[in-house]
Design an enzyme around this catalytic site. Structure first.
Site, short mmCIF file in Angstrom:
data_model
loop_
_atom_site.label_atom_id
_atom_site.label_comp_id
_atom_site.label_asym_id
_atom_site.label_seq_id
_atom_site.Cartn_x
_atom_site.Cartn_y
_atom_site.Cartn_z
N LYS A 110 0.81 -1.16 -0.03
CA LYS A 110 -0.01 -0.01 -0.02
C LYS A 110 0.86 1.26 0.09
CE LYS A 110 -4.48 -1.41 1.36
NZ LYS A 110 -5.46 -1.69 2.25
N LYS A 190 -2.78 -6.31 -8.65
CA LYS A 190 -3.93 -6.90 -7.86
C LYS A 190 -5.28 -5.94 -7.95
CE LYS A 190 -5.37 -7.08 -2.96
NZ LYS A 190 -6.43 -6.34 -3.27
N LYS A 193 -9.56 -1.97 -4.04
CA LYS A 193 -10.75 -0.73 -4.00
C LYS A 193 -9.67 0.74 -3.88
CE LYS A 193 -13.49 -3.01 -0.82
NZ LYS A 193 -12.58 -3.28 0.37
P1 ATP Z 1 -8.42 -1.91 -0.02
O1 ATP Z 1 -7.80 -1.89 -1.31
O2 ATP Z 1 -8.99 -1.04 0.84
O3 ATP Z 1 -7.32 -3.07 0.82
P2 ATP Z 1 -9.30 -4.58 -1.28
O4 ATP Z 1 -10.01 -4.54 -2.74
O5 ATP Z 1 -8.31 -5.28 -1.00
O6 ATP Z 1 -9.52 -2.94 -0.23
P3 ATP Z 1 -10.31 -5.85 1.11
O7 ATP Z 1 -11.69 -5.32 1.85
O8 ATP Z 1 -9.22 -5.47 1.57
O9 ATP Z 1 -10.70 -5.23 -0.30
O10 ATP Z 1 -10.60 -7.30 1.02
C1 ATP Z 1 -11.77 -8.00 1.16
C2 ATP Z 1 -11.64 -9.43 0.58
O11 ATP Z 1 -11.34 -9.47 -0.80
C3 ATP Z 1 -10.32 -10.10 1.24
O12 ATP Z 1 -10.51 -11.36 1.63
C4 ATP Z 1 -9.51 -10.28 0.11
O13 ATP Z 1 -8.24 -10.92 0.16
C5 ATP Z 1 -10.22 -10.28 -0.96
N1 ATP Z 1 -9.71 -9.58 -2.42
C6 ATP Z 1 -9.51 -8.18 -2.29
N2 ATP Z 1 -8.93 -8.18 -3.66
C7 ATP Z 1 -8.76 -9.20 -4.05
C8 ATP Z 1 -8.14 -9.49 -5.58
N3 ATP Z 1 -7.79 -8.81 -6.40
N4 ATP Z 1 -8.26 -10.88 -5.90
C9 ATP Z 1 -8.87 -11.74 -5.01
N5 ATP Z 1 -9.40 -11.71 -3.58
C10 ATP Z 1 -9.28 -10.04 -3.44
MG MG Z 2 -7.43 -4.89 0.89
#
Ligand code: ATP
Ligand code: MG
Length: 321
Positions: A110, A190, A193
């Site tokens: 991050k 990856k 959000k």
């Molecule tokens: P942020 O960027 O705020 O961390 P994020 O998109 O990574 O948001 P999270 O809320 O952190 O989402 O993760 C929620 C769930 O979604 C977790 O189990 C995480 O492993 C899964 N996840 C997030 N992004 C991916 C991805 N690109 N591929 C597979 N699983 C994902």
């Molecule tokens: Mg995340």
């Protein structure tokens, strides 16, 4: 078995969240005792606008329900409705070494992506350990990016047990599906959000279509075979394509003759076919916020009942009670 997982209301739900995590949440509801929460305390490490924060929580709750999380079968709640979680976080933080947190990839990634780090973002694996340990969960369905945090959770629990000489926690196992472990974003990184590279599940069609059409591809001419290795479009088509179209996808890449633009149009069609129903249900739920709030409060009541005995054990173990 007891299952727990959560998603941060740090942005709009995207297909990485669905395939990496939420689809497994839905499947597991049939056989296990499931706890699914909205990680709003975690989201505070990145979301700074209180109105946006409130809106994102409601959207995530509606998204959970629209995709098929069922409050009759699963306990669905907001982290912030559970004051026991930050309390447990503190006890755990006193047995967590700095080095353990300094080794976490997610924090480093991050920061590398330009997120300005704060203490909360640095210590977020401890809050996550509390989320997981507090319901004595056995199984935690997550995407691969969370694998290390599950290891950290186990380390912290073991450290607590070693420090106080009592075994109060259950050591959880991650559940990670290899084929969808890391869903790529439209830039090939990856999907996240916080990275601005998402394909969102809900919201108006037009920007979603535009996002899909903006997926990075190479400059292979239409008539040539296309590389599959490391190709985000290929990976997404394979995940989305219905069984009868999988061969078409393979041939399009191996034989050539189909341009990336046409493939992206297909991907958008598959997207609508996959999420059309959930998208309609989402709009209904967003029009009935009182019902969504009711479900979350009822979930928190149930979750607080579950965690009470564990919290008693922990408070006694550390000598607060
Ligand atoms: P942020 O960027 O705020 O961390 P994020 O998109 O990574 O948001 P999270 O809320 O952190 O989402 O993760 C929620 C769930 O979604 C977790 O189990 C995480 O492993 C899964 N996840 C997030 N992004 C991916 C991805 N690109 N591929 C597979 N699983 C994902
Ligand atoms: Mg995340």
């Amino acid at each position: 078995m007891r299952v727990l997982s959560g998603v941060q209301p740090s942005g709009t739900l995207h297909i990485g969240n669905y395939f990496g995590a939420i689809r497994q949440f839905i499947e597991l509801q049939n056989e296990h005792e499931c706890y699914y929460f909205l990680a709003d305390l975690h989201a505070l490490t990145t979301v700074r606008d209180p109105d946006r924060m409130r809106a994102l929580v409601r959207e995530l709750a509606a998204g959970y329900l629209a995709l098929g999380l069922d409050p009759e079968r699963s306990v669905i709640y907001r982290q912030a409705d559970m004051p026991e979680i930050p309390e447990l976080t503190w006890y755990l933080s006193t047995v967590t070494s700095m080095g353990l947190l300094q080794r976490c990839h997610s924090f480093k990634d991050k920061v590398a992506q330009g997120v300005v780090p704060n203490h909360g973002l640095f210590t977020y694996p401890v809050l996550m350990a509390a989320d997981i340990l507090i319901v004595r969960s056995d199984l935690v369905p997550v995407g691969k990016d969370q694998k290390q945090h599950l290891e950290v959770t186990r380390d912290i629990a073991a450290s607590f047990h070693a420090t106080y000489g009592v075994e109060v926690f259950t050591l959880p196992e991650p559940l990670i599906r290899d084929d969808v472990a890391v869903i790529p974003g439209v830039d090939g990184q990856k999907m996240s959000k916080s990275y601005g590279n998402t394909i969102d599940i809900f919201g108006p069609e037009k920007p979603i279509r535009k996002r899909i059409m903006s997926l990075v591809t190479d400059s292979t001419p239409v008539e040539d075979p296309k590389p599959k290795e490391g190709n985000a479009l290929y990976q997404l088509l394979k995940i989305f394509a219905p069984a009868e179209d999988r061969e078409w996808v393979e041939r399009a890449f191996v034989e050539g003759g189909v341009g990336y633009g046409d493939m992206k149009k297909r991907l958008f069609e598959y997207f609508l076919a996959t999420f059309g129903q959930a998208r309609a249900r989402y709009d209904e739920l967003m029009a009935d916020p009182a019902e969504v709030d009711r479900i979350l409060l009822a979930g928190a009541d149930r979750a607080r009942e579950t965690v009470a005995p564990l919290m008693d054990d922990v408070r006694r173990a550390v000598g607060i009670r």
